[in-house]
Write an enzyme that holds these catalytic residues in place. Structure first.
Site, PDB file in Angstrom:
ATOM      1  N   LYS A 181       0.859  -1.186   0.000  1.00 16.61           N
ATOM      2  CA  LYS A 181       0.000   0.000   0.000  1.00 16.61           C
ATOM      3  C   LYS A 181       0.889   1.228   0.000  1.00 16.61           C
ATOM      4  O   LYS A 181       1.660   1.458   0.938  1.00 16.61           O
ATOM      5  CB  LYS A 181      -0.912  -0.016   1.220  1.00 16.61           C
ATOM      6  CG  LYS A 181      -1.795   1.230   1.326  1.00 16.61           C
ATOM      7  CD  LYS A 181      -2.804   1.095   2.451  1.00 16.61           C
ATOM      8  CE  LYS A 181      -3.627   2.357   2.610  1.00 16.61           C
ATOM      9  NZ  LYS A 181      -4.618   2.246   3.686  1.00 16.61           N
ATOM     10  N   LYS A 233      -2.120  -1.602  -3.853  1.00 17.52           N
ATOM     11  CA  LYS A 233      -3.000  -0.437  -3.818  1.00 17.52           C
ATOM     12  C   LYS A 233      -2.191   0.841  -3.848  1.00 17.52           C
ATOM     13  O   LYS A 233      -1.207   0.916  -3.104  1.00 17.52           O
ATOM     14  CB  LYS A 233      -3.823  -0.523  -2.531  1.00 17.52           C
ATOM     15  CG  LYS A 233      -4.616   0.706  -2.182  1.00 17.52           C
ATOM     16  CD  LYS A 233      -5.202   0.563  -0.809  1.00 17.52           C
ATOM     17  CE  LYS A 233      -5.921   1.852  -0.463  1.00 17.52           C
ATOM     18  NZ  LYS A 233      -6.423   1.883   0.874  1.00 17.52           N
TER      19      LYS A 233
HETATM   20  C1  PBG Z   1      -6.937   3.566   5.428  1.00 19.80           C
HETATM   21  C2  PBG Z   1      -7.499   3.336   4.086  1.00 19.80           C
HETATM   22  C3  PBG Z   1      -7.357   4.187   3.011  1.00 19.80           C
HETATM   23  C4  PBG Z   1      -8.057   3.632   1.956  1.00 19.80           C
HETATM   24  C5  PBG Z   1      -8.586   2.443   2.386  1.00 19.80           C
HETATM   25  N1  PBG Z   1      -8.225   2.261   3.727  1.00 19.80           N
HETATM   26  C6  PBG Z   1      -6.735   5.481   2.796  1.00 19.80           C
HETATM   27  C7  PBG Z   1      -5.671   6.057   3.563  1.00 19.80           C
HETATM   28  O1  PBG Z   1      -4.609   5.459   3.720  1.00 19.80           O
HETATM   29  O2  PBG Z   1      -5.903   7.176   3.997  1.00 19.80           O
HETATM   30  C8  PBG Z   1      -8.154   4.293   0.616  1.00 19.80           C
HETATM   31  C9  PBG Z   1      -9.137   3.789  -0.333  1.00 19.80           C
HETATM   32  C10 PBG Z   1      -9.420   4.722  -1.437  1.00 19.80           C
HETATM   33  O3  PBG Z   1      -8.784   5.779  -1.619  1.00 19.80           O
HETATM   34  O4  PBG Z   1     -10.331   4.400  -2.193  1.00 19.80           O
HETATM   35  N2  PBG Z   1      -7.199   2.616   6.340  1.00 19.80           N
END
Ligand code: PBG
Length: 311
Positions: A181, A233
């Site tokens: 991520k 991601k």
């Molecule tokens: C954080 C989380 C995020 C997303 C899913 N879970 C974003 C972040 O790290 O702030 C992002 C998903 C998206 O942008 O569609 N737990």
């Protein structure tokens, strides 16, 4: 002829719809930066589950926005916290027709907006956070989640969660690990959707977009720690990482076409600059072509409908 020789086919069962549930809502409400996506009330959730089942998609991924937040994200682990209530409602409505996945992270529940609890110096405390994730995972399994999805990028989180689930007898609750991520600009609309309190960034725990090999290191670690599914991601800017992970991974691989990626298509389509349907189908097809077995997209229901029309 194109149909005959097509190399990549996408099936609705591969799609996962992210769903937001907001505590205290009477009616569902639109999210401005995510056209077509809503914050749902708890009572609206069974309808969303029915729509997902009818569309034939594989799963929903639940996120929840609590009314009150605190430093340690207490509401995340509470049986009557909004996420656990949403899981229970979704599981009851789903009756096995779609898989119920739950986001396992503290950022929606902390008043500072970070994905974990903070140490005295204000940085995120990795190991103290893992202890909370273990409790949160068990609470989600107890509420009825089929899959827990740790998205906080703490080192060792998958192993800690697996051990906690097993110790409580939840041996068949699966883990979808957000493995690679990246600290991306593309999470902007999501942070609106969850009314994020975050000031600053998540660079201390999310990955550097410049690093490709590290993505494979992270997914390999998660697989060894017991992840049932690993994830990359965002999706489209990281297809190289996704291809690497898919080539090396023995478990299914997911990719998340995140909020900012979705919003880019929507914004351009709104201006008439891009064909919405073609753009979403191209995005999902490309993510599968690069190696994803599973794709999370806010357009999952529509994409499923388009795929059926095209059959
Ligand atoms: C954080 C989380 C995020 C997303 C899913 N879970 C974003 C972040 O790290 O702030 C992002 C998903 C998206 O942008 O569609 N737990």
């Amino acid at each position: 002829m194109r149909r005959l020789v097509r190399e990549t086919r996408v099936h609705p069962a591969q799609l996962v719809l992210p769903v937001f549930v907001r505590e205290g809502l009477e009616d569902s409400r639109d999210i401005e930066s995510l056209p077509g996506v809503q914050q749902h009330s708890l009572d609206a959730l069974p309808g969303v589950i029915d729509a997902a089942a009818e569309a034939g998609i594989g799963a929903v991924m639940l996120f929840a926005i609590p009314e009150a937040r605190d430093a340690t994200g207490t509401a995340a682990c509470a049986a009557d916290g909004i996420l656990n209530r949403a899981i229970a409602r979704a599981a009851e409505a789903a009756q096995g027709r779609v898989v119920v996945m739950a986001d396992l992270c503290l950022d929606e529940f902390t008043d500072h907006g970070h994905c974990g609890v903070l140490a005295a110096d204000g940085t995120v405390d990795n190991d103290a956070t893992n202890e909370v994730y273990a409790v949160m995972a068990v609470s989600q399994a107890r509420a009825g989640a089929d899959v827990v999805a740790p998205s906080g990028m703490m080192d060792g989180q998958t192993a800690v969660i697996r051990a906690a689930l097993d110790a409580e007898g939840f041996t068949s609750t699966s883990i979808l690990a957000y493995s690679a991520k990246y600290a991306s600009a593309a999470y902007g609309p999501f942070r609106d959707a969850v009314e994020s309190e975050l000031v600053g960034d998540r660079k201390a725990y999310q990955m550097d977009p410049a690093n490709r090999r590290e993505g494979l290191v992270e997914s390999t670690l998660d697989e060894a720690e017991g992840a049932d599914i690993v994830m990359v991601k965002p999706a489209l800017p990281y297809l190289d990482v996704l291809a690497d992970v898919a080539a090396a991974s023995a478990v299914p691989v997911a990719a998340y076409h995140v909020s900012g990626e979705y919003a880019q298509i929507e914004a351009a389509a709104e201006r008439g600059w891009i064909d919405r349907r073609v753009a979403h189908l191209e995005a999902v097809t490309s993510i599968v072509r690069a190696g994803a077995d599973i794709v999370l997209t806010y357009a999952a229901l529509e994409v499923a409908g388009w795929l059926k029309e095209d059959m």
